[in-house]
Design a protein around this motif. Structure first.
Motif, PDB file in Angstrom:
ATOM      1  N   GLU A 128      -5.090   6.099   5.977  1.00 20.43           N
ATOM      2  CA  GLU A 128      -5.047   6.272   4.541  1.00 20.43           C
ATOM      3  C   GLU A 128      -5.880   7.492   4.128  1.00 20.43           C
ATOM      4  O   GLU A 128      -6.927   7.748   4.722  1.00 20.43           O
ATOM      5  CB  GLU A 128      -5.669   5.023   3.908  1.00 20.43           C
ATOM      6  CG  GLU A 128      -4.961   4.541   2.706  1.00 20.43           C
ATOM      7  CD  GLU A 128      -5.529   3.198   2.257  1.00 20.43           C
ATOM      8  OE1 GLU A 128      -4.858   2.567   1.460  1.00 20.43           O
ATOM      9  OE2 GLU A 128      -6.624   2.798   2.685  1.00 20.43           O
ATOM     10  N   CYS A 129      -5.412   8.187   3.107  1.00 23.65           N
ATOM     11  CA  CYS A 129      -6.200   9.292   2.560  1.00 23.65           C
ATOM     12  C   CYS A 129      -6.989   8.744   1.372  1.00 23.65           C
ATOM     13  O   CYS A 129      -6.861   7.578   1.029  1.00 23.65           O
ATOM     14  CB  CYS A 129      -5.279  10.427   2.126  1.00 23.65           C
ATOM     15  SG  CYS A 129      -4.188   9.945   0.773  1.00 23.65           S
ATOM     16  N   THR A 130      -7.756   9.606   0.732  1.00 21.68           N
ATOM     17  CA  THR A 130      -8.613   9.111  -0.356  1.00 21.68           C
ATOM     18  C   THR A 130      -7.815   8.717  -1.602  1.00 21.68           C
ATOM     19  O   THR A 130      -8.365   8.120  -2.519  1.00 21.68           O
ATOM     20  CB  THR A 130      -9.673  10.168  -0.715  1.00 21.68           C
ATOM     21  OG1 THR A 130      -9.010  11.415  -0.930  1.00 21.68           O
ATOM     22  CG2 THR A 130     -10.690  10.350   0.397  1.00 21.68           C
ATOM     23  N   LEU A 135      -0.705   4.641   4.126  1.00 23.47           N
ATOM     24  CA  LEU A 135      -1.272   5.349   5.274  1.00 23.47           C
ATOM     25  C   LEU A 135      -0.338   6.465   5.733  1.00 23.47           C
ATOM     26  O   LEU A 135       0.822   6.207   6.078  1.00 23.47           O
ATOM     27  CB  LEU A 135      -1.500   4.376   6.443  1.00 23.47           C
ATOM     28  CG  LEU A 135      -2.502   3.245   6.225  1.00 23.47           C
ATOM     29  CD1 LEU A 135      -1.828   2.060   5.535  1.00 23.47           C
ATOM     30  CD2 LEU A 135      -3.079   2.780   7.551  1.00 23.47           C
ATOM     31  N   HIS A 136      -0.839   7.702   5.745  1.00 20.03           N
ATOM     32  CA  HIS A 136      -0.035   8.824   6.234  1.00 20.03           C
ATOM     33  C   HIS A 136       0.171   8.666   7.743  1.00 20.03           C
ATOM     34  O   HIS A 136      -0.802   8.549   8.499  1.00 20.03           O
ATOM     35  CB  HIS A 136      -0.770  10.150   5.993  1.00 20.03           C
ATOM     36  CG  HIS A 136      -0.800  10.570   4.557  1.00 20.03           C
ATOM     37  ND1 HIS A 136       0.302  11.081   3.927  1.00 20.03           N
ATOM     38  CD2 HIS A 136      -1.799  10.553   3.633  1.00 20.03           C
ATOM     39  CE1 HIS A 136      -0.020  11.376   2.672  1.00 20.03           C
ATOM     40  NE2 HIS A 136      -1.289  11.053   2.461  1.00 20.03           N
ATOM     41  N   VAL A 137       1.433   8.692   8.165  1.00 19.77           N
ATOM     42  CA  VAL A 137       1.725   8.620   9.604  1.00 19.77           C
ATOM     43  C   VAL A 137       1.552  10.017  10.190  1.00 19.77           C
ATOM     44  O   VAL A 137       1.975  10.999   9.576  1.00 19.77           O
ATOM     45  CB  VAL A 137       3.171   8.110   9.832  1.00 19.77           C
ATOM     46  CG1 VAL A 137       3.523   8.117  11.304  1.00 19.77           C
ATOM     47  CG2 VAL A 137       3.359   6.723   9.236  1.00 19.77           C
ATOM     48  N   PRO A 190       5.905  12.354  -2.623  1.00 25.79           N
ATOM     49  CA  PRO A 190       4.693  13.176  -2.520  1.00 25.79           C
ATOM     50  C   PRO A 190       3.430  12.365  -2.813  1.00 25.79           C
ATOM     51  O   PRO A 190       3.441  11.493  -3.678  1.00 25.79           O
ATOM     52  CB  PRO A 190       4.897  14.246  -3.592  1.00 25.79           C
ATOM     53  CG  PRO A 190       6.337  14.217  -3.943  1.00 25.79           C
ATOM     54  CD  PRO A 190       6.828  12.833  -3.666  1.00 25.79           C
ATOM     55  N   CYS A 191       2.385  12.677  -2.071  1.00 26.96           N
ATOM     56  CA  CYS A 191       1.118  11.952  -2.259  1.00 26.96           C
ATOM     57  C   CYS A 191       0.205  12.810  -3.125  1.00 26.96           C
ATOM     58  O   CYS A 191       0.249  14.034  -3.078  1.00 26.96           O
ATOM     59  CB  CYS A 191       0.474  11.694  -0.903  1.00 26.96           C
ATOM     60  SG  CYS A 191      -1.084  10.794  -1.018  1.00 26.96           S
ATOM     61  N   ARG A 192      -0.649  12.155  -3.875  1.00 26.47           N
ATOM     62  CA  ARG A 192      -1.587  12.854  -4.752  1.00 26.47           C
ATOM     63  C   ARG A 192      -2.525  13.783  -3.984  1.00 26.47           C
ATOM     64  O   ARG A 192      -3.046  14.742  -4.509  1.00 26.47           O
ATOM     65  CB  ARG A 192      -2.410  11.840  -5.556  1.00 26.47           C
ATOM     66  CG  ARG A 192      -1.669  11.342  -6.808  1.00 26.47           C
ATOM     67  CD  ARG A 192      -2.596  10.552  -7.682  1.00 26.47           C
ATOM     68  NE  ARG A 192      -2.882   9.250  -7.102  1.00 26.47           N
ATOM     69  CZ  ARG A 192      -4.080   8.720  -6.989  1.00 26.47           C
ATOM     70  NH1 ARG A 192      -5.130   9.381  -7.408  1.00 26.47           N
ATOM     71  NH2 ARG A 192      -4.240   7.525  -6.459  1.00 26.47           N
TER      72      ARG A 192
END
Ligand SMILES: [Zn+2]
Length: 313
Positions: A128-130, A135-137, A190-192
Protein backbone atom coordinates in the motif's frame (compact mmCIF):
# COMPACT_ATOMS: atom_id res chain seq x y z
CA UNK A 1 5.68 3.06 -1.00
CA UNK A 2 5.88 3.85 2.70
CA UNK A 3 8.47 6.53 1.99
CA UNK A 4 11.24 4.80 3.93
CA UNK A 5 14.62 6.47 3.33
CA UNK A 6 18.28 5.61 3.84
CA UNK A 7 18.41 7.79 6.94
CA UNK A 8 15.75 5.76 8.71
CA UNK A 9 15.80 2.68 10.93
CA UNK A 10 13.46 -0.28 10.52
CA UNK A 11 12.56 -2.47 13.49
CA UNK A 12 11.80 -5.73 11.72
CA UNK A 13 9.62 -7.85 13.98
CA UNK A 14 8.68 -10.41 11.34
CA UNK A 15 10.08 -13.83 12.15
CA UNK A 16 13.49 -14.68 10.70
CA UNK A 17 14.23 -18.23 9.58
CA UNK A 18 12.26 -20.23 7.06
CA UNK A 19 9.35 -17.75 7.15
CA UNK A 20 9.95 -15.30 4.28
CA UNK A 21 8.67 -12.29 6.24
CA UNK A 22 11.80 -11.61 8.27
CA UNK A 23 14.53 -11.90 5.66
CA UNK A 24 12.31 -10.58 2.86
CA UNK A 25 11.65 -7.30 4.65
CA UNK A 26 15.26 -7.20 5.85
CA UNK A 27 16.68 -7.32 2.31
CA UNK A 28 14.09 -4.81 1.09
CA UNK A 29 14.98 -2.34 3.82
CA UNK A 30 18.70 -2.79 3.12
CA UNK A 31 18.02 -2.17 -0.56
CA UNK A 32 16.69 1.33 0.18
CA UNK A 33 19.71 1.84 2.43
CA UNK A 34 17.84 1.85 5.73
CA UNK A 35 19.31 0.51 8.96
CA UNK A 36 17.62 -2.69 10.13
CA UNK A 37 17.09 -3.94 13.67
CA UNK A 38 16.72 -7.69 12.98
CA UNK A 39 14.79 -8.33 16.17
CA UNK A 40 12.50 -11.03 14.70
CA UNK A 41 9.10 -11.91 16.19
CA UNK A 42 8.12 -12.24 19.84
CA UNK A 43 9.90 -11.11 23.01
CA UNK A 44 7.58 -8.19 23.61
CA UNK A 45 9.61 -6.55 26.38
CA UNK A 46 12.67 -6.39 24.17
CA UNK A 47 10.60 -4.99 21.27
CA UNK A 48 9.35 -2.16 23.48
CA UNK A 49 12.84 -1.48 24.79
CA UNK A 50 14.19 -1.20 21.22
CA UNK A 51 11.36 1.13 20.21
CA UNK A 52 12.36 3.42 23.08
CA UNK A 53 16.16 3.08 22.97
CA UNK A 54 16.85 2.99 19.23
CA UNK A 55 13.85 5.08 18.19
CA UNK A 56 13.20 3.43 14.80
CA UNK A 57 10.97 5.36 12.39
CA UNK A 58 9.56 2.17 10.87
CA UNK A 59 8.03 -0.94 12.44
CA UNK A 60 7.29 -4.12 10.50
CA UNK A 61 5.27 -7.00 11.97
CA UNK A 62 1.84 -8.61 11.77
CA UNK A 63 -0.99 -6.15 12.52
CA UNK A 64 -2.23 -8.27 15.41
CA UNK A 65 1.22 -8.29 17.00
CA UNK A 66 1.42 -4.51 16.62
CA UNK A 67 -1.80 -4.15 18.59
CA UNK A 68 -0.40 -6.47 21.22
CA UNK A 69 2.74 -4.32 21.44
CA UNK A 70 0.60 -1.20 21.76
CA UNK A 71 -1.33 -2.72 24.61
CA UNK A 72 1.75 -4.03 26.42
CA UNK A 73 3.43 -0.63 26.04
CA UNK A 74 0.39 1.21 27.33
CA UNK A 75 0.28 -0.98 30.42
CA UNK A 76 3.82 0.13 31.20
CA UNK A 77 2.95 3.76 30.72
CA UNK A 78 4.74 4.11 27.36
CA UNK A 79 3.69 7.14 25.33
CA UNK A 80 4.01 6.15 21.66
CA UNK A 81 3.37 9.72 20.50
CA UNK A 82 6.76 10.68 21.95
CA UNK A 83 8.63 8.11 19.83
CA UNK A 84 10.12 8.84 16.36
CA UNK A 85 8.04 5.91 15.00
CA UNK A 86 6.06 7.21 12.01
CA UNK A 87 5.04 4.28 9.82
CA UNK A 88 4.22 0.59 10.22
CA UNK A 89 4.20 -1.99 7.42
CA UNK A 90 1.85 -4.72 8.48
CA UNK A 91 1.02 -7.95 6.69
CA UNK A 92 1.20 -11.76 6.69
CA UNK A 93 -2.43 -11.97 7.83
CA UNK A 94 -5.74 -10.42 6.79
CA UNK A 95 -6.77 -7.29 8.68
CA UNK A 96 -9.43 -4.63 8.46
CA UNK A 97 -9.96 -0.88 8.35
CA UNK A 98 -11.04 -0.89 11.98
CA UNK A 99 -7.75 -2.55 12.94
CA UNK A 100 -5.95 0.12 10.96
CA UNK A 101 -7.71 2.85 12.91
CA UNK A 102 -6.93 1.14 16.20
CA UNK A 103 -3.23 0.80 15.31
CA UNK A 104 -2.95 4.37 14.06
CA UNK A 105 -4.53 5.82 17.20
CA UNK A 106 -2.74 3.63 19.72
CA UNK A 107 0.73 3.64 18.11
CA UNK A 108 0.63 7.10 16.47
CA UNK A 109 1.81 5.67 13.16
CA UNK A 110 0.65 5.49 9.58
CA UNK A 111 -0.40 1.84 9.19
CA UNK A 112 0.13 0.34 5.71
CA UNK A 113 -0.65 -3.09 4.32
CA UNK A 114 1.89 -5.35 2.59
CA UNK A 115 1.18 -8.53 0.65
CA UNK A 116 3.38 -11.36 -0.45
CA UNK A 117 3.58 -15.10 -0.61
CA UNK A 118 6.48 -17.47 -0.25
CA UNK A 119 5.83 -19.21 -3.57
CA UNK A 120 6.22 -15.95 -5.49
CA UNK A 121 8.90 -14.05 -3.58
CA UNK A 122 7.74 -13.48 0.01
CA UNK A 123 6.86 -9.96 1.11
CA UNK A 124 6.75 -7.15 -1.45
CA UNK A 125 4.51 -8.60 -4.15
CA UNK A 126 2.17 -5.71 -3.41
CA UNK A 127 2.26 -2.83 -0.96
CA UNK A 128 0.00 0.00 0.00
CA UNK A 129 1.11 3.57 -0.64
CA UNK A 130 0.37 6.46 1.69
CA UNK A 131 -2.93 7.13 -0.15
CA UNK A 132 -4.20 3.94 1.57
CA UNK A 133 -6.46 2.98 -1.33
CA UNK A 134 -5.33 -0.56 -2.04
CA UNK A 135 -1.97 -2.26 -2.58
CA UNK A 136 0.07 -1.45 -5.69
CA UNK A 137 1.20 -4.70 -7.31
CA UNK A 138 4.85 -4.71 -8.41
CA UNK A 139 3.63 -5.24 -11.97
CA UNK A 140 7.05 -5.06 -13.58
CA UNK A 141 7.83 -8.34 -11.79
CA UNK A 142 4.46 -10.01 -11.25
CA UNK A 143 1.53 -10.09 -13.64
CA UNK A 144 -1.73 -10.25 -11.65
CA UNK A 145 -5.10 -11.61 -12.73
CA UNK A 146 -8.32 -12.24 -10.85
CA UNK A 147 -10.27 -15.30 -11.96
CA UNK A 148 -13.53 -17.01 -11.15
CA UNK A 149 -12.34 -19.82 -8.83
CA UNK A 150 -14.92 -22.24 -10.23
CA UNK A 151 -14.56 -21.72 -13.99
CA UNK A 152 -11.04 -20.26 -14.12
CA UNK A 153 -12.28 -17.43 -16.36
CA UNK A 154 -10.49 -14.06 -15.85
CA UNK A 155 -12.71 -11.41 -14.28
CA UNK A 156 -12.81 -7.68 -15.12
CA UNK A 157 -11.41 -5.08 -12.69
CA UNK A 158 -13.56 -4.52 -9.63
CA UNK A 159 -14.93 -8.05 -9.57
CA UNK A 160 -14.04 -10.29 -6.66
CA UNK A 161 -12.30 -13.57 -7.38
CA UNK A 162 -9.14 -15.58 -6.88
CA UNK A 163 -5.83 -13.77 -7.30
CA UNK A 164 -3.45 -15.36 -9.82
CA UNK A 165 0.18 -14.39 -10.47
CA UNK A 166 2.62 -14.98 -13.28
CA UNK A 167 6.21 -14.10 -12.45
CA UNK A 168 7.96 -12.06 -15.15
CA UNK A 169 11.52 -11.76 -13.88
CA UNK A 170 11.90 -14.59 -11.38
CA UNK A 171 14.61 -17.12 -12.18
CA UNK A 172 14.97 -20.67 -10.93
CA UNK A 173 11.34 -21.24 -10.01
CA UNK A 174 9.23 -19.08 -12.30
CA UNK A 175 5.50 -19.55 -11.90
CA UNK A 176 2.86 -19.25 -14.59
CA UNK A 177 -0.67 -18.33 -13.56
CA UNK A 178 -0.11 -19.44 -9.99
CA UNK A 179 -3.39 -19.62 -8.07
CA UNK A 180 -2.94 -17.97 -4.67
CA UNK A 181 -6.35 -18.99 -3.23
CA UNK A 182 -6.56 -15.44 -1.91
CA UNK A 183 -9.75 -13.55 -2.73
CA UNK A 184 -9.56 -9.90 -3.81
CA UNK A 185 -10.25 -7.60 -6.77
CA UNK A 186 -8.07 -5.36 -8.94
CA UNK A 187 -8.37 -1.61 -9.42
CA UNK A 188 -6.49 -0.10 -12.40
CA UNK A 189 -7.83 3.45 -11.85
CA UNK A 190 -5.26 6.23 -11.22
CA UNK A 191 -4.03 6.47 -7.65
CA UNK A 192 -3.72 9.73 -5.75
CA UNK A 193 -0.03 8.98 -5.17
CA UNK A 194 0.65 9.18 -8.91
CA UNK A 195 1.82 5.58 -9.32
CA UNK A 196 0.32 3.75 -12.27
CA UNK A 197 0.73 0.15 -11.05
CA UNK A 198 -2.60 -1.67 -10.62
CA UNK A 199 -3.89 -1.95 -7.06
CA UNK A 200 -5.34 -5.01 -5.38
CA UNK A 201 -7.86 -4.58 -2.60
CA UNK A 202 -6.95 -5.84 0.86
CA UNK A 203 -7.59 -9.59 1.10
CA UNK A 204 -11.21 -10.57 1.45
CA UNK A 205 -10.75 -14.26 2.27
CA UNK A 206 -9.54 -17.60 0.93
CA UNK A 207 -10.97 -20.08 -1.52
CA UNK A 208 -9.65 -23.03 0.52
CA UNK A 209 -9.68 -23.94 4.19
CA UNK A 210 -6.31 -22.47 5.09
CA UNK A 211 -6.18 -20.56 8.36
CA UNK A 212 -3.71 -17.81 9.08
CA UNK A 213 -2.86 -17.89 12.77
CA UNK A 214 -0.38 -15.35 14.07
CA UNK A 215 0.98 -14.98 10.55
CA UNK A 216 1.51 -18.71 10.10
CA UNK A 217 -0.35 -20.67 7.44
CA UNK A 218 -2.15 -23.64 8.97
CA UNK A 219 -4.17 -26.23 7.10
CA UNK A 220 -6.62 -28.41 9.07
CA UNK A 221 -5.18 -31.38 7.15
CA UNK A 222 -1.77 -30.82 8.82
CA UNK A 223 -3.41 -31.08 12.24
CA UNK A 224 -5.33 -34.16 11.17
CA UNK A 225 -2.11 -35.81 10.07
CA UNK A 226 -0.57 -35.32 13.52
CA UNK A 227 -3.69 -36.54 15.33
CA UNK A 228 -3.86 -39.68 13.24
CA UNK A 229 -0.40 -40.63 14.48
CA UNK A 230 -1.44 -40.40 18.14
CA UNK A 231 -2.77 -43.58 19.65
CA UNK A 232 -5.96 -43.23 21.65
CA UNK A 233 -7.58 -40.40 19.74
CA UNK A 234 -10.33 -40.62 17.16
CA UNK A 235 -10.14 -38.86 13.80
CA UNK A 236 -12.82 -36.46 15.04
CA UNK A 237 -11.60 -33.04 15.94
CA UNK A 238 -12.55 -29.41 15.84
CA UNK A 239 -10.35 -26.35 15.66
CA UNK A 240 -11.46 -23.27 17.54
CA UNK A 241 -9.69 -20.07 16.60
CA UNK A 242 -10.17 -16.97 18.70
CA UNK A 243 -8.49 -13.63 19.15
CA UNK A 244 -7.76 -12.68 22.73
CA UNK A 245 -5.93 -9.45 23.51
CA UNK A 246 -5.17 -9.07 19.78
CA UNK A 247 -3.40 -12.42 19.56
CA UNK A 248 -4.80 -15.44 17.80
CA UNK A 249 -5.31 -18.58 19.84
CA UNK A 250 -5.90 -22.05 18.48
CA UNK A 251 -7.60 -24.75 20.48
CA UNK A 252 -7.66 -28.26 19.08
CA UNK A 253 -10.50 -30.32 20.50
CA UNK A 254 -9.85 -34.01 20.04
CA UNK A 255 -12.06 -36.97 20.79
CA UNK A 256 -10.59 -39.76 22.86
CA UNK A 257 -11.52 -43.31 22.03
CA UNK A 258 -13.53 -45.37 24.55
CA UNK A 259 -10.48 -47.24 25.80
CA UNK A 260 -8.47 -44.14 26.72
CA UNK A 261 -11.58 -42.50 28.12
CA UNK A 262 -12.29 -45.37 30.52
CA UNK A 263 -8.63 -45.74 31.47
CA UNK A 264 -8.73 -43.89 34.77
CA UNK A 265 -5.03 -44.28 35.38
CA UNK A 266 -3.96 -42.39 32.31
CA UNK A 267 -3.14 -38.82 33.11
CA UNK A 268 -5.20 -36.89 30.58
CA UNK A 269 -3.43 -33.63 31.23
CA UNK A 270 -0.04 -35.00 30.28
CA UNK A 271 -1.65 -36.70 27.29
CA UNK A 272 -2.94 -33.30 26.15
CA UNK A 273 0.52 -31.80 26.58
CA UNK A 274 2.05 -34.63 24.58
CA UNK A 275 -0.28 -33.94 21.64
CA UNK A 276 0.29 -30.17 21.94
CA UNK A 277 4.05 -30.77 21.65
CA UNK A 278 3.58 -32.88 18.52
CA UNK A 279 1.39 -30.17 16.99
CA UNK A 280 3.87 -27.42 17.86
CA UNK A 281 6.68 -29.21 16.08
CA UNK A 282 4.54 -29.89 13.00
CA UNK A 283 2.85 -26.49 12.72
CA UNK A 284 5.40 -24.11 14.13
CA UNK A 285 2.85 -22.49 16.43
CA UNK A 286 1.53 -23.28 19.89
CA UNK A 287 -1.94 -24.79 20.08
CA UNK A 288 -3.92 -25.71 23.17
CA UNK A 289 -5.24 -29.26 23.11
CA UNK A 290 -8.44 -30.27 24.83
CA UNK A 291 -9.48 -33.91 24.98
CA UNK A 292 -13.20 -34.39 24.80
CA UNK A 293 -15.46 -37.38 25.45
CA UNK A 294 -16.04 -39.97 22.75
CA UNK A 295 -18.77 -38.98 20.26
CA UNK A 296 -19.06 -35.43 21.60
CA UNK A 297 -17.89 -33.60 18.48
CA UNK A 298 -20.85 -32.94 16.16
CA UNK A 299 -20.93 -35.28 13.16
CA UNK A 300 -21.77 -34.00 9.75
CA UNK A 301 -23.26 -35.82 6.83
CA UNK A 302 -21.60 -33.59 4.34
CA UNK A 303 -18.34 -31.72 4.68
CA UNK A 304 -17.24 -31.86 8.30
CA UNK A 305 -17.16 -28.50 10.03
CA UNK A 306 -13.61 -28.68 11.29
CA UNK A 307 -13.03 -25.03 11.95
CA UNK A 308 -14.83 -22.61 14.22
CA UNK A 309 -13.30 -19.21 13.62
CA UNK A 310 -14.54 -16.72 16.20
CA UNK A 311 -12.09 -13.98 15.30
CA UNK A 312 -13.47 -10.60 14.36
CA UNK A 313 -10.91 -8.45 12.63
ZN1 LIG B 1 -0.81 4.88 -4.66
Amino acid sequence: MAGVTSSETVQNAYGYGLFTGGLGVHYGARRVGATVIPISGGNTQRQLMMLKDFGPEVLTCTPSYCLYLAEAGREQGMDFSKLPLRVGIFGAEPWSESMREEIETSMHVLALDIYGLTEIIGPGVAQECTAKGGLHVAEDHFYPEVIDPESGVPLPPGQKGELVFTTLTKEGTPLIRYRTRDVTYLDPSPCRCGRTAVRMNRLLGRTDDMLIIRGVNVFPSQIEEVLLRVEGVEPHYQLVVERAAHLDTLEVQVEMNERIFSDKIRDLESFEKEIALELASALGIQAAVRLVEPKSIPRSEGKAKRVVDRRTI
